[in-house]
Design an enzyme around this catalytic site. Structure first.
Site, PDB file in Angstrom:
ATOM      1  N   ASP A 194       0.616  -1.000  -0.031  1.00 29.55           N
ATOM      2  CA  ASP A 194      -0.091  -0.082   0.211  1.00 29.55           C
ATOM      3  C   ASP A 194       0.820   1.210  -0.067  1.00 29.55           C
ATOM      4  OD1 ASP A 194      -2.174  -1.617   0.200  1.00 29.55           O
ATOM      5  OD2 ASP A 194      -2.407  -1.412   2.417  1.00 29.55           O
TER       6      ASP A 194
HETATM    7  N1  URA Z   1      -1.099  -5.813   3.794  1.00 24.29           N
HETATM    8  C1  URA Z   1      -1.639  -4.630   3.790  1.00 24.29           C
HETATM    9  O1  URA Z   1      -2.518  -4.392   4.403  1.00 24.29           O
HETATM   10  N2  URA Z   1      -1.210  -3.559   3.475  1.00 24.29           N
HETATM   11  C2  URA Z   1       0.225  -3.819   2.682  1.00 24.29           C
HETATM   12  O2  URA Z   1       0.773  -2.868   1.952  1.00 24.29           O
HETATM   13  C3  URA Z   1       0.622  -5.256   2.561  1.00 24.29           C
HETATM   14  C4  URA Z   1      -0.044  -6.368   3.308  1.00 24.29           C
END
Ligand code: URA
Length: 241
Positions: free
Chosen positions: A104
């Site tokens: 993310d």
């Molecule tokens: N899980 C998440 O919630 N975000 C990420 O970036 C990676 C794994």
């Protein structure tokens, strides 16, 4: 592997195909000691010695980088508005690099960047169950009951429950610190798993993917090439059924 001379040079980041064609036609390229003026000449990437403007150019079919992704950049190959993880890899040769999976925008940590599509596919395949290890800070006290829920697999609103995940509590307080190992890569998976137990992830960093651990000497935004040994480990491990 045999490829055209203009592609060989363009793949190594020495210009666009049309710029390179001009250079070749103006006698800037020597192959095995002979000046070559035809862009379509076939080069054996493992054998032939190519010199461009007096400098030897060795061919790399694949490039592999480890990036400590900083918060605020997106896990995409290109974007017309936002900075992408590929924009951070300044000394790349190839222009076909992409991130292996996504973190993310606000997540930090290990991202492998390559142009080896087959390897990426194997690392990301849901059937391979490649371990991903995360460090996170969680708003609220993480408890043994959370550990038990995570270890059983849980409903996070998808068709299937998650696979069992290993949750280790490092500190449990108003803000807790944990390590979590998951074997899938669902959208927002870590955040949704904590949401399912009524808690919020306030900081998330990936520490490991399969056999590759984040080099902790890399500050957020820094990267390095994977070593030959790391590439070999990654390719041989992820080849296993
Ligand atoms: N899980 C998440 O919630 N975000 C990420 O970036 C990676 C794994």
């Amino acid at each position: 592997m045999k490829i055209r001379l203009d592609k060989y040079l363009a793949d190594m980041g020495l210009g666009t195909r049309s710029q390179i064609k001009k250079e070749i036609r103006s006698s800037q390229v020597v192959v095995n000691g002979i000046s070559i003026c035809r862009p379509e000449v076939k080069i054996d990437t493992g054998q032939d010695k190519v010199i461009f403007h007096g400098e030897p150019v060795t061919y790399e079919e694949y490039e592999y980088f480890m990036l400590n992704k900083p918060a605020g950049v997106i896990s995409a190959a290109s974007d017309c508005q936002e900075t992408t993880v590929i924009d951070l890899i300044r000394d790349r040769k190839r222009d076909d690099l992409f991130p292996v999976g996504r973190l993310d925008k606000d997540t930090e940590g290990l991202l492998i960047i390559t142009n080896n599509g087959e390897l990426a596919h194997r690392l990301l395949s849901p059937k391979k169950h490649v371990d991903k290890v995360y460090f996170a800070r969680i708003n609220g006290r993480v408890t043994q009951s959370d550990v038990d829920n995570f270890s059983r697999g849980m409903d996070i609103g998808d068709e299937k429950p998650t696979l069992p995940a290993d949750l280790v509590i490092c500190t449990s307080d108003e803000v807790s610190e944990i390590r979590l190992t998951i074997r899938e890569g669902r959208f927002h998976q870590v955040k949704r798993m904590f949401q399912a137990v009524g808690k919020e992830v306030v900081y998330l960093k990936r520490l490991r993917m399969g056999s590759i651990a984040l080099d902790e000497s890399l500050k957020p935004g820094e990267y390095r090439r994977l070593t030959e040994e790391e590439v070999e480990r990654l390719c041989s491990q992820e080849r296993k059924p």
